[in-house]
Scaffold this motif. Sequence first.
Motif, PDB file in Angstrom:
ATOM      1  N   LEU A  14      -1.662 -12.180   2.663  1.00 22.13           N
ATOM      2  CA  LEU A  14      -0.509 -11.271   2.602  1.00 22.13           C
ATOM      3  C   LEU A  14      -0.453 -10.497   1.286  1.00 22.13           C
ATOM      4  CD1 LEU A  14       2.335 -13.410   4.230  1.00 22.13           C
ATOM      5  CD2 LEU A  14       1.270 -11.352   5.159  1.00 22.13           C
TER       6      LEU A  14
ATOM      7  N   LYS B 240      -3.732  -7.301   2.714  1.00 19.20           N
ATOM      8  CA  LYS B 240      -2.581  -7.154   3.605  1.00 19.20           C
ATOM      9  C   LYS B 240      -2.735  -5.914   4.479  1.00 19.20           C
ATOM     10  CE  LYS B 240       1.363  -6.090   1.719  1.00 19.20           C
ATOM     11  NZ  LYS B 240       2.641  -6.207   0.977  1.00 19.20           N
TER      12      LYS B 240
ATOM     13  N   ASP C 137       0.754  -6.744   8.823  1.00 25.66           N
ATOM     14  CA  ASP C 137       1.334  -7.760   7.937  1.00 25.66           C
ATOM     15  C   ASP C 137       2.596  -7.231   7.265  1.00 25.66           C
ATOM     16  OD1 ASP C 137      -0.824  -9.445   8.502  1.00 25.66           O
ATOM     17  OD2 ASP C 137      -1.981  -8.698   6.798  1.00 25.66           O
ATOM     18  N   GLN C 138       2.534  -6.000   6.781  1.00 26.37           N
ATOM     19  CA  GLN C 138       3.695  -5.410   6.120  1.00 26.37           C
ATOM     20  C   GLN C 138       4.847  -5.248   7.106  1.00 26.37           C
ATOM     21  OE1 GLN C 138       4.107  -4.719   2.747  1.00 26.37           O
ATOM     22  NE2 GLN C 138       6.215  -4.511   3.473  1.00 26.37           N
TER      23      GLN C 138
END
Length: 276
Positions: free
Chosen positions: A101, A106, A110-111
Amino acid sequence: MKMADRILIIVLAIALFLISLPKILRLLGFHPDYKRKDYNFEDRKALIITTSHDTLTKSGKPTGVYASEMTVPYYEFKKNGLEVELASINGGKIPIEPFSLKWPLKTEADQKFLNDQDFLNKAENSIPIHEINIDDYDLIFLAGGWGAAYDLGQSEELGQKITEAYSQNKIIGAVCHGPLGLLKAVDENGNALVKDKKITAVTDKQIKELRITETPYHPETELKKAGANFKSNNRLFDTLANNIEVDENIITGQNQNAAGETAQIMMKSLSEKPDS
């Protein structure tokens, strides 16, 4: 050229490199682009299964599911109309590999996950495997990460659920360490489900490259022991290698880079089923 100007140029060059690094990694093969097709799966459900193990036992470092192996398929399924639920071996909070992450690893998915309260709640309150009713799902996706090496391949309950899913011709996908979750499953004759099937997963070479060899199960080694027809691609660094294998209703991806494409192929298979 003055020293101050040289320093400024060096600083700007470093900044430009750092800003461009995620794109450079993508071009090299880290979470590459792949062909997408839109589907409309109303009243269909997908289940993503992850590890519950949160520590590399020898080093004591935190681990878990590799984030993108959960987030990328989650959003692929969601944007095509599927309801998506999360399960883990023990249920409850899903441990996530910390470095997965962080920048530059990332992903956009993921964000999005980090700002998606519904998804976050599901990851905090995942369904324990023993409570899963396979009848409820059309797609079953086994996510990987280092934590999966400690529990996916050792879980009799998961093996039973995958056996049920296979017998009902459910579409089963897995990437990276996720295919370990196939090890305890059997076919209609009681043989190891993976026996003689084309299966891919994270390679022994990649595990050595990343220097995380302390985990108890290595997918390539264990799948070969179980009789799988193990397939993989190799590059200078296997982290950037990509491969997907399809054998009947089982679709496997070599590592985290294959998560999105594996999800897409699973949906394609679902669209082609006679009852779809």
